[in-house]
Design a protein around this motif. Structure first.
Motif, PDB file in Angstrom:
ATOM      1  N   VAL A  17      47.057  28.144  37.361  1.00 43.29           N
ATOM      2  CA  VAL A  17      47.340  28.099  35.926  1.00 43.29           C
ATOM      3  C   VAL A  17      46.693  26.850  35.307  1.00 43.29           C
ATOM      4  CG1 VAL A  17      49.176  27.997  34.188  1.00 43.29           C
ATOM      5  CG2 VAL A  17      49.474  29.416  36.250  1.00 43.29           C
ATOM      6  N   ARG A  18      46.842  25.712  35.985  1.00 40.36           N
ATOM      7  CA  ARG A  18      46.282  24.444  35.475  1.00 40.36           C
ATOM      8  C   ARG A  18      44.762  24.531  35.312  1.00 40.36           C
ATOM      9  NH1 ARG A  18      47.239  21.117  39.837  1.00 40.36           N
ATOM     10  NH2 ARG A  18      45.042  21.149  40.380  1.00 40.36           N
ATOM     11  N   ARG A  19      44.115  25.210  36.254  1.00 44.09           N
ATOM     12  CA  ARG A  19      42.644  25.292  36.221  1.00 44.09           C
ATOM     13  C   ARG A  19      42.124  26.471  35.391  1.00 44.09           C
ATOM     14  NH1 ARG A  19      40.688  25.402  42.186  1.00 44.09           N
ATOM     15  NH2 ARG A  19      38.697  25.560  41.095  1.00 44.09           N
ATOM     16  N   GLY A  20      43.035  27.221  34.787  1.00 43.99           N
ATOM     17  CA  GLY A  20      42.601  28.333  33.930  1.00 43.99           C
ATOM     18  C   GLY A  20      41.956  29.469  34.708  1.00 43.99           C
ATOM     19  N   LEU A  21      42.450  29.710  35.926  1.00 39.86           N
ATOM     20  CA  LEU A  21      41.843  30.745  36.770  1.00 39.86           C
ATOM     21  C   LEU A  21      42.680  32.027  36.849  1.00 39.86           C
ATOM     22  CD1 LEU A  21      40.640  28.472  39.738  1.00 39.86           C
ATOM     23  CD2 LEU A  21      39.190  29.653  38.066  1.00 39.86           C
ATOM     24  N   ALA A  22      43.799  32.061  36.141  1.00 37.54           N
ATOM     25  CA  ALA A  22      44.706  33.215  36.295  1.00 37.54           C
ATOM     26  C   ALA A  22      43.997  34.528  35.954  1.00 37.54           C
ATOM     27  CB  ALA A  22      45.953  33.031  35.435  1.00 37.54           C
ATOM     28  N   GLY A  23      43.283  34.557  34.852  1.00 35.96           N
ATOM     29  CA  GLY A  23      42.617  35.791  34.430  1.00 35.96           C
ATOM     30  C   GLY A  23      41.619  36.281  35.467  1.00 35.96           C
ATOM     31  N   ARG A  24      40.846  35.363  36.016  1.00 36.19           N
ATOM     32  CA  ARG A  24      39.820  35.770  36.987  1.00 36.19           C
ATOM     33  C   ARG A  24      40.447  36.260  38.285  1.00 36.19           C
ATOM     34  NH1 ARG A  24      35.747  30.791  36.741  1.00 36.19           N
ATOM     35  NH2 ARG A  24      34.397  32.061  38.046  1.00 36.19           N
ATOM     36  N   ILE A  25      41.545  35.631  38.665  1.00 32.15           N
ATOM     37  CA  ILE A  25      42.183  36.052  39.918  1.00 32.15           C
ATOM     38  C   ILE A  25      42.876  37.411  39.726  1.00 32.15           C
ATOM     39  CG2 ILE A  25      43.990  35.475  41.590  1.00 32.15           C
ATOM     40  CD1 ILE A  25      43.068  32.530  41.305  1.00 32.15           C
ATOM     41  N   ILE A  26      43.536  37.572  38.596  1.00 35.49           N
ATOM     42  CA  ILE A  26      44.172  38.870  38.318  1.00 35.49           C
ATOM     43  C   ILE A  26      43.100  39.965  38.259  1.00 35.49           C
ATOM     44  CG2 ILE A  26      45.400  40.212  36.538  1.00 35.49           C
ATOM     45  CD1 ILE A  26      46.992  37.583  35.942  1.00 35.49           C
ATOM     46  N   ALA A  27      41.956  39.657  37.682  1.00 34.67           N
ATOM     47  CA  ALA A  27      40.868  40.651  37.605  1.00 34.67           C
ATOM     48  C   ALA A  27      40.446  41.098  39.001  1.00 34.67           C
ATOM     49  CB  ALA A  27      39.682  40.076  36.838  1.00 34.67           C
ATOM     50  N   ARG A  28      40.445  40.181  39.950  1.00 31.98           N
ATOM     51  CA  ARG A  28      40.062  40.568  41.323  1.00 31.98           C
ATOM     52  C   ARG A  28      41.058  41.569  41.907  1.00 31.98           C
ATOM     53  NH1 ARG A  28      36.870  36.218  44.847  1.00 31.98           N
ATOM     54  NH2 ARG A  28      35.448  35.530  43.222  1.00 31.98           N
ATOM     55  N   LEU A  29      42.339  41.357  41.601  1.00 32.86           N
ATOM     56  CA  LEU A  29      43.360  42.290  42.106  1.00 32.86           C
ATOM     57  C   LEU A  29      43.175  43.652  41.439  1.00 32.86           C
ATOM     58  CD1 LEU A  29      46.492  39.920  42.001  1.00 32.86           C
ATOM     59  CD2 LEU A  29      44.967  40.333  43.940  1.00 32.86           C
ATOM     60  N   GLU A  30      42.950  43.632  40.126  1.00 27.66           N
ATOM     61  CA  GLU A  30      42.757  44.894  39.395  1.00 27.66           C
ATOM     62  C   GLU A  30      41.484  45.605  39.859  1.00 27.66           C
ATOM     63  OE1 GLU A  30      44.849  44.035  35.083  1.00 27.66           O
ATOM     64  OE2 GLU A  30      42.860  43.207  35.424  1.00 27.66           O
ATOM     65  N   ASP A  31      40.424  44.838  40.062  1.00 25.13           N
ATOM     66  CA  ASP A  31      39.152  45.436  40.515  1.00 25.13           C
ATOM     67  C   ASP A  31      39.329  46.140  41.861  1.00 25.13           C
ATOM     68  OD1 ASP A  31      37.846  44.510  38.284  1.00 25.13           O
ATOM     69  OD2 ASP A  31      36.808  42.866  39.305  1.00 25.13           O
ATOM     70  N   ALA A  32      40.243  45.620  42.672  1.00 25.25           N
ATOM     71  CA  ALA A  32      40.468  46.203  44.001  1.00 25.25           C
ATOM     72  C   ALA A  32      41.389  47.426  43.943  1.00 25.25           C
ATOM     73  CB  ALA A  32      41.037  45.142  44.936  1.00 25.25           C
ATOM     74  N   GLY A  33      41.762  47.827  42.739  1.00 29.43           N
ATOM     75  CA  GLY A  33      42.552  49.049  42.593  1.00 29.43           C
ATOM     76  C   GLY A  33      44.054  48.835  42.700  1.00 29.43           C
ATOM     77  N   LEU A  34      44.473  47.584  42.629  1.00 28.45           N
ATOM     78  CA  LEU A  34      45.911  47.294  42.746  1.00 28.45           C
ATOM     79  C   LEU A  34      46.569  47.341  41.371  1.00 28.45           C
ATOM     80  CD1 LEU A  34      45.315  44.389  45.225  1.00 28.45           C
ATOM     81  CD2 LEU A  34      46.580  46.481  45.779  1.00 28.45           C
ATOM     82  N   ASP A  35      47.866  47.651  41.359  1.00 34.72           N
ATOM     83  CA  ASP A  35      48.620  47.756  40.102  1.00 34.72           C
ATOM     84  C   ASP A  35      49.482  46.522  39.892  1.00 34.72           C
ATOM     85  OD1 ASP A  35      47.766  50.482  40.055  1.00 34.72           O
ATOM     86  OD2 ASP A  35      49.458  50.996  41.376  1.00 34.72           O
ATOM     87  N   ILE A  36      49.526  46.066  38.638  1.00 29.41           N
ATOM     88  CA  ILE A  36      50.497  45.015  38.293  1.00 29.41           C
ATOM     89  C   ILE A  36      51.772  45.722  37.876  1.00 29.41           C
ATOM     90  CG2 ILE A  36      51.046  43.095  36.754  1.00 29.41           C
ATOM     91  CD1 ILE A  36      48.010  42.747  36.347  1.00 29.41           C
ATOM     92  N   LEU A  37      52.841  45.559  38.672  1.00 35.39           N
ATOM     93  CA  LEU A  37      54.095  46.269  38.381  1.00 35.39           C
ATOM     94  C   LEU A  37      55.066  45.389  37.623  1.00 35.39           C
ATOM     95  CD1 LEU A  37      54.535  48.023  41.861  1.00 35.39           C
ATOM     96  CD2 LEU A  37      53.457  48.941  39.794  1.00 35.39           C
TER      97      LEU A  37
END
Ligand code: ADP
Length: 184
Positions: free
Chosen positions: A15-35
């Motif tokens: 969160v401090r480094r502003g990487l949340a969006g990029r990391i979440i995108a990797r999970l989404e790109d891999a076909g995973l769902d945010i529940l």
């Protein structure tokens, strides 16, 4: 049934480094769902100490990883003892846990329940090895951090490795219940 749910925590360094969006995108790109998703700003000491259970297996596992990483960078047993007050894995694990609590309660973090086909193993492999300096390229920890226990210890802090992901189904059930309640 191979659809699984796993707990992911985007740690305060993410969160401090502003990487949340990029990391979440990797999970989404891999076909995973945010529940589910929840921001804790910050998480309580109690929650984090219950999350990292001080079982003998956990303490020993963390201690052994630390010992191995010290060996990998050519550090001596004397340096290990200087930094952790012991060469016993479980004792080292206790020192790590204190630093970990300080780190995990030191700023906002994002907890998520992630679902998908074989999600537990999938997220662990996207995350990469615990110690970012040794994590492979293409993994979240390998691509976004180069931290290691010797560096972290010299600065009296935890290894900052961006993401937590449950290790197995028992851990996932426990952790989802802890962070999101029994209906999690
Ligand atoms: P993982 O998060 O890969 O499941 P562990 O459960 O073994 O790894 O360790 C928990 C967390 O403790 C790690 O993610 C890391 O942030 C921190 N950590 C592990 N070893 C050390 C160490 N030697 N010094 C500081 N922090 C550490």
């Amino acid at each position: 049934m191979s659809y699984q749910r796993t707990l992911v925590v985007l740690k305060p360094d993410t969160v401090r480094r502003g990487l949340a969006g990029r990391i979440i995108a990797r999970l989404e790109d891999a076909g995973l769902d945010i529940l589910k998703m929840a921001v804790h700003s910050p998480a309580s000491r109690e929650l984090i100490s219950r999350h990292y259970r001080s079982t003998e297996a956990w303490l020993t596992g963390v201690g052994n990883k630390t010992i191995k990483s010290y060996q990998n960078v050519g550090k001596s047993v004397a340096e290990l003892i200087r930094d952790f007050g012991s060469e016993e894995p479980a004792e080292i694990g206790k020192v790590v846990k204190e630093r970990l609590i300080r780190f995990m309660t030191g700023g906002p973090l994002i907890a998520m329940v992630i679902g998908g086909n074989q999600a537990i193993k999938k997220v662990r492999s996207l995350a990469g090895y615990t110690i970012p300096a040794e994590a492979g390229p293409g993994t979240i920890r390998g691509d976004f951090s180069g931290d290691s226990p010797d560096l972290a210890t010299a600065e009296d802090r935890s290894v900052e490795n961006l993401i937590h992901a449950s290790g197995n189904t028992e851990e996932a059930d426990y952790e989802i219940g802890l962070w999101f309640g029994d209906a999690g």
